[in-house]
Design an enzyme around this catalytic site. Sequence first.
Site, PDB file in Angstrom:
ATOM      1  CE  LYS A 173      12.611  27.858 -50.622  1.00 16.29           C
ATOM      2  NZ  LYS A 173      12.283  28.483 -51.912  1.00 16.29           N
ATOM      3  CD  GLU A 248      28.611  22.209 -49.293  1.00 23.38           C
ATOM      4  OE1 GLU A 248      29.314  23.209 -49.567  1.00 23.38           O
ATOM      5  OE2 GLU A 248      29.038  21.233 -48.672  1.00 23.38           O
TER       6      GLU A 248
HETATM    7  P1  ADP Z   1      20.425  33.371 -53.412  1.00 22.53           P
HETATM    8  O1  ADP Z   1      20.850  34.736 -52.971  1.00 22.53           O
HETATM    9  O2  ADP Z   1      21.446  32.673 -54.202  1.00 22.53           O
HETATM   10  O3  ADP Z   1      19.060  33.287 -53.978  1.00 22.53           O
HETATM   11  P2  ADP Z   1      19.413  32.374 -50.918  1.00 22.53           P
HETATM   12  O4  ADP Z   1      20.188  31.866 -49.749  1.00 22.53           O
HETATM   13  O5  ADP Z   1      18.594  33.582 -50.735  1.00 22.53           O
HETATM   14  O6  ADP Z   1      20.454  32.501 -52.066  1.00 22.53           O
HETATM   15  O7  ADP Z   1      18.461  31.235 -51.486  1.00 22.53           O
HETATM   16  C1  ADP Z   1      18.766  29.860 -51.428  1.00 22.53           C
HETATM   17  C2  ADP Z   1      17.507  29.115 -51.046  1.00 22.53           C
HETATM   18  O8  ADP Z   1      17.146  29.470 -49.699  1.00 22.53           O
HETATM   19  C3  ADP Z   1      16.283  29.459 -51.907  1.00 22.53           C
HETATM   20  O9  ADP Z   1      15.514  28.283 -52.118  1.00 22.53           O
HETATM   21  C4  ADP Z   1      15.548  30.461 -51.038  1.00 22.53           C
HETATM   22  O10 ADP Z   1      14.170  30.494 -51.317  1.00 22.53           O
HETATM   23  C5  ADP Z   1      15.799  29.895 -49.656  1.00 22.53           C
HETATM   24  N1  ADP Z   1      15.630  30.876 -48.575  1.00 22.53           N
HETATM   25  C6  ADP Z   1      15.829  32.213 -48.621  1.00 22.53           C
HETATM   26  N2  ADP Z   1      15.576  32.773 -47.415  1.00 22.53           N
HETATM   27  C7  ADP Z   1      15.201  31.774 -46.577  1.00 22.53           C
HETATM   28  C8  ADP Z   1      14.828  31.696 -45.199  1.00 22.53           C
HETATM   29  N3  ADP Z   1      14.775  32.774 -44.446  1.00 22.53           N
HETATM   30  N4  ADP Z   1      14.510  30.485 -44.686  1.00 22.53           N
HETATM   31  C9  ADP Z   1      14.580  29.379 -45.435  1.00 22.53           C
HETATM   32  N5  ADP Z   1      14.928  29.384 -46.739  1.00 22.53           N
HETATM   33  C10 ADP Z   1      15.252  30.556 -47.312  1.00 22.53           C
END
Ligand code: ADP
Length: 478
Positions: A173, A248
């Site tokens: 994803k 990470e």
């Molecule tokens: P950033 O603020 O740098 O975008 P995130 O942690 O929000 O960092 O995003 C990193 C990845 O995690 C992205 O691929 C995002 O879509 C995914 N992501 C965000 N929220 C969730 C969640 N609740 N469960 C799983 N994946 C998530």
Amino acid sequence: MSQRFQSYINGEWIAGNGSEPDENPSDLDRPVGEYGQADAVLAARAVEAAAAAWPKWSLSTPQQRADILDAVGSEILARKEELGRLLATEEGKTLPESIGEAARAGQIFKFFAGEALRIPGEKLASTRPGVDVEITREPVGVVGIIAPWNFPLAIPAWKIAPALAYGNTVVFKPAEIVPGCAWALAEILSRAGLPAGVFNMVIGAGRVVGAAMVEHPSLDALSFTGSVPTGNGLLRQAAARGLKIQLEMGGKNPLVVLADADLDKAVECAVNGAYFSTGQRCTASSRLIVENAVYDEFAARMRKRLAQIKVGNPLEAGIDIGPVASLAQLETDLSYIKAGHEDGGELLFGGERIEIATRGHFLEPTLFAAKPEHRIAREEIFGPVAALLRADDYEHALALANDTRFGLCAGIVTNSLKHATHFKRHAQAGMVMVNLPTAGVDPHVPFGGRKGSSYGPREQGRYAVEFYTTVKTAYTAA
Ligand code: ADP
């Protein structure tokens, strides 16, 4: 006609729902393309396809896997300019940085093509007579990969390549704002000879697609790179269901500059580490900790050097820094610049948005003289904003460097072997750099951090085997 980026599930391209613009952060009036959102049902379908493909793929020969990964690596390397252009347009890194990242992704696939042929094992004498003990490594199963936007080719590559090399199947994803790079990678993998279901890529919102992946009982392991709150939430979910997980997350990486340092080198390390790639690297130097004796001179040289930095369209020659990758990130950066003023920091350079011929998210490289307790010196910003801190001496600089909940990378610029050696041992970080920028790592050695930055085994190089395989101990009586 605008390009539409699709998900790839069980060997088929799936359009997804609706039509979202894939933004170009340098030119908001000209999107890179559009994409449809996958939902939780499609995410579950991808995990199920990967689970169905796994029994056969887990028994594929190392040579078969090596050949496929090698072909993927070769194609990425052959197309690095074109892929780099897409990356620079979609994420905003400069073209040379983007081409470099594409090349890195290709090299990673080639590295793991080799590793597929070198899966390690051991044979030991048993403590009992007539018994042999063998220790072998087997694939984990279905691996979920949740990736961030800041390295949209290299980070997926350093997770997908080892996952496939060791016989796992994959559901990847990508981050919401880089569907084009994810699609380009998936398109190459789709033609590489993988059986349907072995590699799947699902474009969609983290809260929907990511959450549906993690909750699916057929997911066996999850490799995540992203923010601290998301990572910590995933860790709780993983613990509740016994899912193998690797995280990470952020960094607040220090670069220490000692009085005996070559100051030209120190300034170059600081400018590269803090501002290149628009400061959007988890290994960025966001705290510049400078010994008192050279603090004023270092600050003056930084101002002079930052005045030469060119911010603009990353496709143009001579540009040092592209745009911030998204409006959300720009707002975060501006809110920290505000916090820098509110907490009493002294603005030494930058702090303002930049207008160019096209509408985009451009921001000046920004440097504050700050105190260790200021928010800009404690929280990860993930933008071109750095805090300059004053240290009385080496011991004080080391204490300041370690005074953070993060522990990804730490750097020192010094000509003292004594201090460099001490720093390498006592910096509380997974990676230490001496006379180098904190950002910029090799692909064949372990990558990862300590404290609040990381969780689980290291990524990259031969150490990736820890996460992407499980160990079996077999006893045989002759
Ligand atoms: P950033 O603020 O740098 O975008 P995130 O942690 O929000 O960092 O995003 C990193 C990845 O995690 C992205 O691929 C995002 O879509 C995914 N992501 C965000 N929220 C969730 C969640 N609740 N469960 C799983 N994946 C998530």
